[in-house]
Design a protein around this motif. Structure first.
Motif, PDB file in Angstrom:
ATOM      1  N   LYS A  61      60.856  79.450  24.845  1.00 45.35           N
ATOM      2  CA  LYS A  61      60.471  78.275  24.042  1.00 45.35           C
ATOM      3  C   LYS A  61      61.129  76.994  24.568  1.00 45.35           C
ATOM      4  O   LYS A  61      60.452  76.018  24.845  1.00 45.35           O
ATOM      5  CB  LYS A  61      60.860  78.487  22.564  1.00 45.35           C
ATOM      6  CG  LYS A  61      60.285  79.751  21.960  1.00 45.35           C
ATOM      7  CD  LYS A  61      60.714  79.918  20.520  1.00 45.35           C
ATOM      8  CE  LYS A  61      62.214  80.111  20.304  1.00 45.35           C
ATOM      9  NZ  LYS A  61      62.756  81.372  20.846  1.00 45.35           N
ATOM     10  N   SER A  62      62.441  77.031  24.680  1.00 44.48           N
ATOM     11  CA  SER A  62      63.147  75.826  25.135  1.00 44.48           C
ATOM     12  C   SER A  62      62.738  75.461  26.559  1.00 44.48           C
ATOM     13  O   SER A  62      62.602  74.287  26.897  1.00 44.48           O
ATOM     14  CB  SER A  62      64.658  76.029  25.065  1.00 44.48           C
ATOM     15  OG  SER A  62      65.059  76.223  23.725  1.00 44.48           O
ATOM     16  N   THR A  63      62.545  76.471  27.383  1.00 44.50           N
ATOM     17  CA  THR A  63      62.120  76.210  28.762  1.00 44.50           C
ATOM     18  C   THR A  63      60.770  75.489  28.769  1.00 44.50           C
ATOM     19  O   THR A  63      60.564  74.548  29.536  1.00 44.50           O
ATOM     20  CB  THR A  63      62.031  77.541  29.551  1.00 44.50           C
ATOM     21  OG1 THR A  63      63.302  78.196  29.463  1.00 44.50           O
ATOM     22  CG2 THR A  63      61.677  77.311  30.994  1.00 44.50           C
ATOM     23  N   LEU A 178      60.409  69.185  18.784  1.00 40.77           N
ATOM     24  CA  LEU A 178      61.608  69.509  18.026  1.00 40.77           C
ATOM     25  C   LEU A 178      62.018  70.931  18.367  1.00 40.77           C
ATOM     26  O   LEU A 178      61.271  71.877  18.105  1.00 40.77           O
ATOM     27  CB  LEU A 178      61.311  69.420  16.528  1.00 40.77           C
ATOM     28  CG  LEU A 178      60.899  68.030  16.017  1.00 40.77           C
ATOM     29  CD1 LEU A 178      59.963  68.156  14.839  1.00 40.77           C
ATOM     30  CD2 LEU A 178      62.122  67.225  15.639  1.00 40.77           C
ATOM     31  N   ASP A 179      63.182  71.073  18.994  1.00 38.12           N
ATOM     32  CA  ASP A 179      63.648  72.404  19.359  1.00 38.12           C
ATOM     33  C   ASP A 179      64.728  72.817  18.357  1.00 38.12           C
ATOM     34  O   ASP A 179      65.874  72.410  18.475  1.00 38.12           O
ATOM     35  CB  ASP A 179      64.193  72.398  20.792  1.00 38.12           C
ATOM     36  CG  ASP A 179      64.353  73.809  21.354  1.00 38.12           C
ATOM     37  OD1 ASP A 179      64.154  74.785  20.592  1.00 38.12           O
ATOM     38  OD2 ASP A 179      64.684  73.943  22.540  1.00 38.12           O
ATOM     39  N   GLU A 180      64.332  73.572  17.356  1.00 34.11           N
ATOM     40  CA  GLU A 180      65.224  74.035  16.290  1.00 34.11           C
ATOM     41  C   GLU A 180      65.919  72.890  15.525  1.00 34.11           C
ATOM     42  O   GLU A 180      67.144  72.807  15.500  1.00 34.11           O
ATOM     43  CB  GLU A 180      66.260  75.010  16.860  1.00 34.11           C
ATOM     44  CG  GLU A 180      65.591  76.158  17.593  1.00 34.11           C
ATOM     45  CD  GLU A 180      66.542  77.304  17.848  1.00 34.11           C
ATOM     46  OE1 GLU A 180      67.341  77.602  16.944  1.00 34.11           O
ATOM     47  OE2 GLU A 180      66.472  77.907  18.926  1.00 34.11           O
ATOM     48  N   PRO A 181      65.104  72.047  14.887  1.00 30.63           N
ATOM     49  CA  PRO A 181      65.688  70.900  14.181  1.00 30.63           C
ATOM     50  C   PRO A 181      66.379  71.283  12.873  1.00 30.63           C
ATOM     51  O   PRO A 181      67.083  70.450  12.302  1.00 30.63           O
ATOM     52  CB  PRO A 181      64.469  70.022  13.888  1.00 30.63           C
ATOM     53  CG  PRO A 181      63.338  70.992  13.765  1.00 30.63           C
ATOM     54  CD  PRO A 181      63.641  72.086  14.757  1.00 30.63           C
TER      55      PRO A 181
HETATM   56 MG   LIG Z   1      65.773  77.808  22.704  1.00 27.90          MG
END
Ligand SMILES: [Mg+2]
Ligand SMILES: Nc1ncnc2c1ncn2[C@@H]1O[C@H](COP(=O)(O)OP(=O)(O)OP(=O)(O)O)[C@@H](O)[C@H]1O
Length: 331
Positions: A61-63, A178-181
């Motif tokens: 996901k983050s990638t 938004l990455d894990e807001p």
């Molecule tokens: Mg991640």
């Protein structure tokens, strides 16, 4: 010939392969190993959509988000955001996107919040009037008024997150990643962040791509959800559609006049009983109406209710199976 209108975000067979070197036992040289963090992902997001991007730890996901911002260069495939190739024109793209990484701040640790905003004002060359208008709106909606003079390192996690969200929006981005807001936030702070995002999406039409491990975020905000695992897209559709994929069940809770043996009706499975109350499971995709009619016709009924399956259980089932099983269930 009419030109095709491009979706706002478009990925075609996107790949990111990391080469990691590690020291293998007994060898002098380091061994090279490939990690296919994103392994051929394709999807399109239209302007104004609010999409959930979920999956287990290490799914990629983050990638993906880092490639969407231009921080990372893809190893393969094609990627466009607002018609721009992020890796090639990262600076131009930066004017049009906002990004929040819940796990680390983009704010200056030792500066008061408002000084971070001033720096962004200059960095993004935001016209004065627009900057003031956006800042005022964020300060009001995210309740930042009393925090503006506080150094970032003194903010609580929830306060810092709201500060980061504001920072990402000062230049009016068309899309917000938004990455894990909501990571680590308490229930009240989570609710506040969700309310703000929903407001942003409806009033400003901002496109939102949201990564989270909290499925309530998705339930409350996103009508569309993408599930990824091992760098591949396992599901892309409505949240409700996940029930069919995860073969989830709904529960019929039946209150009888008295304690009776397990209810036996076609299309439902007895789960448990507690005195005169019984729980029956039936497929989430089936209608409850015929079942209710059957039970009502054959048993002395006082009350009944239907309980929806929780998404968490459904996703856990999806993650749990082998990839081949899940593939089949998606066909
Ligand atoms: Mg991640
Ligand atoms: N810079 C890097 N170098 C090597 N491997 C990496 C790098 N960044 C990520 N990876 C690997 O790529 C895979 C995907 O990582 P990623 O951070 O995208 O997962 P994620 O879905 O965001 O997970 P989480 O839910 O834990 O945040 C993991 O196996 C991770 O170890």
């Amino acid at each position: 010939m009419a030109s095709r209108i491009e979706p706002f975000i478009e990925l075609e067979n996107l790949e990111k392969v990391f080469t990691v070197r590690r020291k293998a036992a007994g060898l002098l040289r380091r061994e090279k190993k490939e990690v296919r963090a994103v392994d051929g992902i394709s999807f399109a997001v239209e302007r104004g959509e609010m999409v959930g991007y979920i999956g287990p730890n290490g799914a990629g996901k983050s990638t993906t988000i880092k490639m969407l911002t231009g921080i990372l260069t893809p190893s393969g495939g094609r990627l466009r955001v607002a018609g721009i190739d992020p890796a090639r024109e990262r600076t131009r793209l930066a004017q049009r996107i906002g990004v929040v990484f819940g796990q680390r701040t983009t704010l200056w640790w030792d500066l008061p919040l408002k000084d971070s905003y001033r720096l962004m004002h200059r960095m993004y060359r935001i016209p004065d009037a627009r900057f003031r208008e956006n800042l005022d709106r964020c300060v009001e909606l995210l309740e930042l008024g009393e925090l503006l003079d506080v150094p970032v390192r003194q903010l609580s996690l929830g306060q810092r997150m709201r500060g980061d969200i504001a920072a990402a929006l000062l230049h009016d981005p068309e899309v917000l990643y938004l990455d894990e807001p909501t990571i680590g936030l308490d229930v009240v702070s989570k609710a506040r962040v969700r309310e703000f995002l929903s407001h942003l999406n409806t009033t400003q039409g901002t496109t939102v791509l949201l990564t989270t491990h909290d499925l309530t975020d998705i339930e409350q905000l996103c009508s569309r959800v993408m599930v990824i695992d091992h760098g591949r897209l396992m599901y892309d559709g409505k949240l409700t559609g996940l029930h069919a994929v995860g073969e989830s069940e709904r529960l019929l809770v039946v209150d009888l006049e008295r304690e009776l043996p397990p209810i036996d009706v076609p299309g439902a499975r007895f789960v448990r009983s507690e005195g005169p109350r019984q729980w029956l499971a039936f497929p989430a995709t089936a209608s409850a109406a015929p079942l209710v009619a059957e039970v009502a016709a054959a048993y002395p009924l006082i009350d009944l209710s239907v309980r929806e399956p929780d998404i968490e259980t459904v996703i856990a089932k999806m993650y749990g199976g082998t990839r081949d099983e899940r593939r089949e269930s998606l066909m």
